[in-house]
Design a protein around this motif. Sequence first.
Motif, short mmCIF file in Angstrom:
data_model
loop_
_atom_site.label_atom_id
_atom_site.label_comp_id
_atom_site.label_asym_id
_atom_site.label_seq_id
_atom_site.Cartn_x
_atom_site.Cartn_y
_atom_site.Cartn_z
N UNK A 121 0.70 -1.24 0.15
CA UNK A 121 0.12 -0.16 -0.12
C UNK A 121 0.94 1.33 0.07
N UNK A 122 2.06 1.24 -0.37
CA UNK A 122 3.02 2.46 -0.58
C UNK A 122 3.35 3.03 0.78
N UNK A 123 3.23 2.30 1.80
CA UNK A 123 3.34 2.99 3.25
C UNK A 123 5.03 3.00 3.57
N UNK A 124 5.34 3.72 4.44
CA UNK A 124 6.85 3.81 4.88
C UNK A 124 6.60 2.63 6.30
N UNK A 125 7.49 1.96 6.20
CA UNK A 125 7.79 1.10 7.33
C UNK A 125 8.17 1.70 8.52
N UNK A 126 7.85 1.78 9.72
CA UNK A 126 8.58 2.51 10.81
C UNK A 126 9.26 1.17 11.49
N UNK A 127 10.62 1.54 11.26
CA UNK A 127 11.71 0.44 11.89
C UNK A 127 11.66 0.65 13.33
N UNK A 128 11.11 1.50 14.09
CA UNK A 128 10.93 1.29 15.26
C UNK A 128 9.44 1.34 15.74
N UNK A 156 5.89 -6.23 26.08
CA UNK A 156 6.47 -6.48 24.85
C UNK A 156 7.49 -5.22 24.43
N UNK A 157 8.76 -5.76 24.19
CA UNK A 157 9.68 -4.89 23.73
C UNK A 157 9.03 -4.23 22.36
N UNK A 158 9.75 -2.86 22.03
CA UNK A 158 9.50 -2.29 20.65
C UNK A 158 9.90 -3.31 19.78
N UNK A 159 9.17 -3.17 18.38
CA UNK A 159 9.80 -3.89 17.23
C UNK A 159 10.88 -3.23 16.74
N UNK A 160 12.09 -3.74 16.45
CA UNK A 160 13.04 -2.85 15.93
C UNK A 160 13.67 -3.67 14.39
N UNK A 161 12.99 -3.26 13.21
CA UNK A 161 13.19 -3.80 12.00
C UNK A 161 14.09 -3.39 11.47
N UNK A 162 15.02 -4.28 10.92
CA UNK A 162 16.15 -3.94 10.07
C UNK A 162 15.95 -3.68 8.76
N UNK A 163 17.14 -2.68 7.78
CA UNK A 163 16.67 -2.51 6.57
C UNK A 163 16.53 -3.96 5.77
N UNK A 164 17.71 -4.80 6.11
CA UNK A 164 17.91 -5.91 5.24
C UNK A 164 16.61 -6.61 5.34
N UNK A 165 15.85 -6.57 6.47
CA UNK A 165 14.87 -7.24 6.84
C UNK A 165 13.58 -6.79 5.96
N UNK A 166 13.42 -5.73 5.87
CA UNK A 166 12.52 -4.67 5.23
C UNK A 166 12.49 -5.14 3.75
N UNK A 167 14.01 -5.07 3.15
CA UNK A 167 14.21 -5.47 1.95
C UNK A 167 13.72 -6.68 1.35
N UNK A 168 14.17 -7.47 2.30
CA UNK A 168 13.54 -9.17 2.03
C UNK A 168 12.33 -9.10 2.00
N UNK A 169 11.36 -8.41 2.92
CA UNK A 169 10.05 -8.40 2.45
C UNK A 169 9.56 -8.21 1.22
N UNK A 170 10.30 -6.68 1.14
CA UNK A 170 9.84 -6.06 -0.31
C UNK A 170 10.03 -6.87 -1.52
N UNK A 171 11.09 -7.77 -1.54
CA UNK A 171 11.30 -8.67 -2.61
C UNK A 171 10.26 -9.92 -2.52
N UNK A 172 9.59 -9.90 -1.59
CA UNK A 172 8.42 -11.04 -1.76
C UNK A 172 7.16 -10.48 -2.50
#
Length: 483
Positions: free
Chosen positions: A70-77, A280-296
């Motif tokens: 949906x063309x959103x930006x992902x909040x890494x934190x 629950x701790x905050x979610x910390x998302x790595x760029x590499x993780x986000x890019x691997x999702x994008x590639x799917x």
Amino acid sequence: MKPTYEPVIGLEIHGELLTNSKMFCSCSADYGSAPEPNTNICPVCTGLPGAMPVVNKKATELAALVGLALNCSINKHNTFARKNYYYPDLPKGYQISQYELPIAEKGSLKVNDGSENQLEVRVRRVHIEEDTAKLAHEKNYALVDFNRAGVPLLEIVSEPDIRTVEAALDYATKIRAILRYLGVNSGDMEKGVLRFEANISVRPVGSDEFRTRTEIKNLNSFRALVRASQYEIERQIKIYEEGGTVVQETLGWDDVRGVTTSQRSKEEAHDYRYFPEPDLPPLQLLDAWIESIRSQLPELPEAKTARFISDFGLTLSEARFLTSEQTLANYFESVVAKSKSPAKTIHSWIAGEFMRYLNDSGLSIDDVTLAPETLAKLIDMVTDKTIGASAGKTVLTELFKNGGDPAQIVKEKNLLQMTDVNAIQEIVTKILNDNPKEVDEFNAGKETLFQWFMGQVARATKGKADPNVAKELMVKGLEERKK
Ligand code: ADP
Ligand code: MG
Ligand code: ZN
């Protein structure tokens, strides 16, 4: 002069995520398969004291996938929050949700209203939360089933950018298609896995104010979304025309009576006493993780529609139809790849006879066992005039019912098209000689009789005569008999 009004609509869409386990425990998310109420539960999803939640990794992946689609930006934190309210279907007394920092925000989706105008609807946020239990209301009491409690739920919230009910319907339809393309939700609205809420206000055309809105909860079908929205728009316009004011409230939709009903006055965010989820701790998302999702990300309906138009020369509505379901689009492309016929012709067969058969037999494209190469063979036999179009339909029905090979069926049913001009001429001549009265009437100006003559040819040949040849010979024969 009385002002005319336009609606302002914002949609909230809740969709369960197709994970194996629930959002914060290891119970199955497939609550529909549980044999009995309250068997698919554990201390976490029934809110027992001291039970600790753990975030479902797959659910975060699916939520990020939707955000990216949906063309959103992902909040890494991003963080989880407690939304406090008491209701018997919420065992903890609060729902774990996301509030200040959702996993994704600031996206957009292009939609069409009835007039083929495209407009961009901004997606405010996509956040993760958990589904509630189910209540069954009996006469003097209610039963609660916790099998669904804690199932991962995604909420997609639009900005109030929608101005027509048609555009709201298109937005909801497109979100459903995207969720299905991504494999994150089945879109099975009868099972309640996807629910809409419509926020509605009306204002004089030309004004850019945002007036008081109402929120219609739990719309479980596209039809309910459309009917409830139309009803609510009319209701609010009437209030303004009579000099009244609209009260901000939460409404239900009574599908039987076709009216919205007041449920409660609208609660504000502070009523929920949101605070960060301490377990629950905050979610910390790595760029590499986000890019691997994008590639799917698969090719989504919008892009596929554009490609079908440019690659196959289809119209917008033809392409839209084929891309409405990923399996349908794939099926179409497989047939095109195996066939020598033009893509347009293949679209016509699929949109026509093929869909008619599925609708009549209550099947969906996912149930189709007819191989694309077999359908390609059949369509090619019609294209190269081995058989006529009506014989093609007969073969298709046979293929759907009993399978087999198109060429074999044509042979067994003796459906080969008559292309032999002499043979067709013989039949045409006989029909003309047998029906002198009709010939005279036709030649005296009753032109509608031409279809009748062609019908006689179809009858005599069981529909097998090449229609162009037959037509040409018939025109000639009638002309010759003019007095
Ligand atoms: P909250 O639910 O936290 O109160 P908002 O009121 O900002 O959040 O928005 C909830 C939904 O209502 C959103 O989908 C938004 O687009 C929609 N909305 C907000 N204001 C209006 C309005 N005046 N008319 C119609 N829809 C609105
Ligand atoms: Mg809401
Ligand atoms: Zn559980």
